[in-house]
Each structure stands twice: as structure tokens, then as C-alpha cells.
Design a protein around this motif. Sequence first.
Motif, PDB file in Angstrom:
ATOM      1  N   PHE A 100       0.852  -1.187   0.000  1.00  0.00           N
ATOM      2  CA  PHE A 100       0.000   0.000   0.000  1.00  0.00           C
ATOM      3  C   PHE A 100       0.892   1.242   0.000  1.00  0.00           C
ATOM      4  O   PHE A 100       1.834   1.323   0.788  1.00  0.00           O
ATOM      5  CB  PHE A 100      -0.919   0.011   1.224  1.00  0.00           C
ATOM      6  CG  PHE A 100      -1.844  -1.171   1.248  1.00  0.00           C
ATOM      7  CD1 PHE A 100      -3.105  -1.092   0.671  1.00  0.00           C
ATOM      8  CD2 PHE A 100      -1.440  -2.378   1.811  1.00  0.00           C
ATOM      9  CE1 PHE A 100      -3.953  -2.195   0.656  1.00  0.00           C
ATOM     10  CE2 PHE A 100      -2.275  -3.487   1.799  1.00  0.00           C
ATOM     11  CZ  PHE A 100      -3.532  -3.393   1.225  1.00  0.00           C
ATOM     12  N   ASN A 101       0.587   2.186  -0.898  1.00  0.00           N
ATOM     13  CA  ASN A 101       1.381   3.408  -0.926  1.00  0.00           C
ATOM     14  C   ASN A 101       0.496   4.645  -0.959  1.00  0.00           C
ATOM     15  O   ASN A 101      -0.707   4.578  -1.255  1.00  0.00           O
ATOM     16  CB  ASN A 101       2.387   3.401  -2.089  1.00  0.00           C
ATOM     17  CG  ASN A 101       1.737   3.269  -3.447  1.00  0.00           C
ATOM     18  OD1 ASN A 101       0.563   3.545  -3.638  1.00  0.00           O
ATOM     19  ND2 ASN A 101       2.525   2.829  -4.423  1.00  0.00           N
ATOM     20  N   ARG A 102       1.109   5.769  -0.616  1.00  0.00           N
ATOM     21  CA  ARG A 102       0.412   7.051  -0.570  1.00  0.00           C
ATOM     22  C   ARG A 102       1.351   8.125  -1.108  1.00  0.00           C
ATOM     23  O   ARG A 102       2.526   8.178  -0.755  1.00  0.00           O
ATOM     24  CB  ARG A 102       0.012   7.360   0.874  1.00  0.00           C
ATOM     25  CG  ARG A 102      -0.760   8.658   1.053  1.00  0.00           C
ATOM     26  CD  ARG A 102      -1.307   8.776   2.467  1.00  0.00           C
ATOM     27  NE  ARG A 102      -0.240   8.873   3.467  1.00  0.00           N
ATOM     28  CZ  ARG A 102      -0.444   8.812   4.778  1.00  0.00           C
ATOM     29  NH1 ARG A 102      -1.667   8.623   5.256  1.00  0.00           N
ATOM     30  NH2 ARG A 102       0.571   8.922   5.613  1.00  0.00           N
ATOM     31  N   TYR A 103       0.805   8.971  -1.990  1.00  0.00           N
ATOM     32  CA  TYR A 103       1.558  10.078  -2.576  1.00  0.00           C
ATOM     33  C   TYR A 103       0.855  11.380  -2.221  1.00  0.00           C
ATOM     34  O   TYR A 103      -0.372  11.485  -2.325  1.00  0.00           O
ATOM     35  CB  TYR A 103       1.611   9.970  -4.101  1.00  0.00           C
ATOM     36  CG  TYR A 103       2.367   8.794  -4.660  1.00  0.00           C
ATOM     37  CD1 TYR A 103       3.671   8.937  -5.128  1.00  0.00           C
ATOM     38  CD2 TYR A 103       1.768   7.543  -4.750  1.00  0.00           C
ATOM     39  CE1 TYR A 103       4.360   7.864  -5.666  1.00  0.00           C
ATOM     40  CE2 TYR A 103       2.447   6.461  -5.281  1.00  0.00           C
ATOM     41  CZ  TYR A 103       3.740   6.627  -5.745  1.00  0.00           C
ATOM     42  OH  TYR A 103       4.417   5.556  -6.272  1.00  0.00           O
ATOM     43  N   ALA A 104       1.632  12.388  -1.818  1.00  0.00           N
ATOM     44  CA  ALA A 104       1.093  13.724  -1.523  1.00  0.00           C
ATOM     45  C   ALA A 104       2.248  14.722  -1.592  1.00  0.00           C
ATOM     46  O   ALA A 104       3.429  14.337  -1.586  1.00  0.00           O
ATOM     47  CB  ALA A 104       0.436  13.765  -0.144  1.00  0.00           C
ATOM     48  N   GLY A 105       1.915  16.005  -1.662  1.00  0.00           N
ATOM     49  CA  GLY A 105       2.939  17.042  -1.573  1.00  0.00           C
ATOM     50  C   GLY A 105       4.027  16.963  -2.623  1.00  0.00           C
ATOM     51  O   GLY A 105       5.198  17.197  -2.332  1.00  0.00           O
ATOM     52  N   ALA A 131      -3.197   3.875  -2.928  1.00  0.00           N
ATOM     53  CA  ALA A 131      -3.416   2.723  -3.796  1.00  0.00           C
ATOM     54  C   ALA A 131      -2.769   1.492  -3.184  1.00  0.00           C
ATOM     55  O   ALA A 131      -1.913   1.582  -2.296  1.00  0.00           O
ATOM     56  CB  ALA A 131      -2.851   2.977  -5.195  1.00  0.00           C
ATOM     57  N   SER A 132      -3.196   0.352  -3.678  1.00  0.00           N
ATOM     58  CA  SER A 132      -2.510  -0.909  -3.385  1.00  0.00           C
ATOM     59  C   SER A 132      -1.833  -1.378  -4.664  1.00  0.00           C
ATOM     60  O   SER A 132      -2.344  -1.151  -5.760  1.00  0.00           O
ATOM     61  CB  SER A 132      -3.509  -1.962  -2.912  1.00  0.00           C
ATOM     62  OG  SER A 132      -2.873  -3.212  -2.730  1.00  0.00           O
TER      63      SER A 132
END
Length: 227
Positions: free
Chosen positions: A84-89, A171-172
Motif C-alpha cells: 500500500f502506498n500514498r503520494y502527496a505534496g 493505492a494498493s
Amino acid sequence: MIRIIPDVLDADGIARLRAILDAADWIDGNETSGPQAALAKRNQQLPEFGEAAAEAGRIILDALGRSPFFIAAALPLKIYPPFFNRYAGGENFGDHIDNAIRMRRGTDFRIRSDLSATLFLTDPDSYEGGGLVIEGMTEPPGLKLPAGHMVLYPSSTVHRVEPVTAGSRVASFMWVQSMVRDQAQRNLLFDLDMGVQGAAATLGQGDATVVRLTGVYHNLLRLWADS
């Protein structure tokens, strides 16, 4: 061949998953990167062996097991437990190709990565940027699917995630070792499977032509598949 697999998770499934993810502690995505990926990757990730990733991963694997479209497209032999990952900034993941062999640290589990999969867990209008660009099929701004939809594509292709400039993209992602290693053979089986299902819907499962075509499908699968 890129396949879009709709509605792997319904609204309730997404809500369950997001409750787990939103309560979890995230770490630097390069915790599990190789040397080349570390140069291109800027994101956050759930710890691979944490309880949150394990619980959320079980939800996804159960859902994939109930998806005839996923099974027809991937013909999965083994699936690497979902990440699981997360993108921001402004975070992004530059051009890269996934490793051919994925080994789970501290275990004897390993797979050959025939197919890569991204399951989108945030709606595309909730963040800006973050498109998945897959060589030869998508161009900037890239692919952004509704939450619960998955894209399946060959692991041998160069791909990237564009910078997320507002909001966050969750997302996964996972890898699949197919029973049918050869991509062209896998595509033929998928097309034949879809044709058989269409004929069965029109003519009925017991129709002689449908029975014969079903036999052709399974005999080709028997010829080409590992198990």
C-alpha cells in the motif's frame, strides 16, 4: 496488454480498507526499494509486515478471488501480498521496471513478476496529478481510475507515477505470477474465454459449439499452463 478490471472492491469494501489504512502508521516508501528504485521513488508506504497491511491485503486477495475478470486476465498462480502506498505534496515515482523476481524478506516465498497491478483506493477528483503512465499505452497525465478499480499490465513495461500536486493518492499494488508465462498465449486465452462466455450467454452452456470451444480453451490452458 493493459486490462482495466472494474469494481474489484465495492463502496463498503473501500470504506473498510480505508478505515484500516487511515488509522495505520506510514513509513518512507524506500524502506523496500532496491538501489535503482530508490533514485526515482518518493512516497509513503505501509510497513510490509505490519498488521494493517496484512489485514488490508486479505480483503483485497479475497476480492480478487471473487473476480472472474481478474482470473481470466491474469490466470494467477501466485500473488505477492499487496503493498500500500500514498503520494502527496509533490511525491512521485519516476520511470522504472519492476524486478523480475520478488522475494518476501525472511521467508521462502518468491514469485516471477509477470503482471503488475495497481488498485486505486481514492477517487480521481480528490487529488491532482498522480497519473499512472505506462509505456506504450498511456501518456501524461496518465491513468487515474475510480476507487475500487484495478489496472493490470505487464511487469516488463516502463511505468511511473506522476507527481501528486494536491490531495493524496492512496493505492494498493502487487505482482502476479501467471500460470501462463507467455504474454501472447495469455492474451489468446483471455480472448477465447471472453468469446466462449459471449457464446454461452447467447446459445446456452449446453450448446454443442459452446461445449467444443470450452474444450479448446481448457486444452490450450492444459498445454501452456504451469501449476
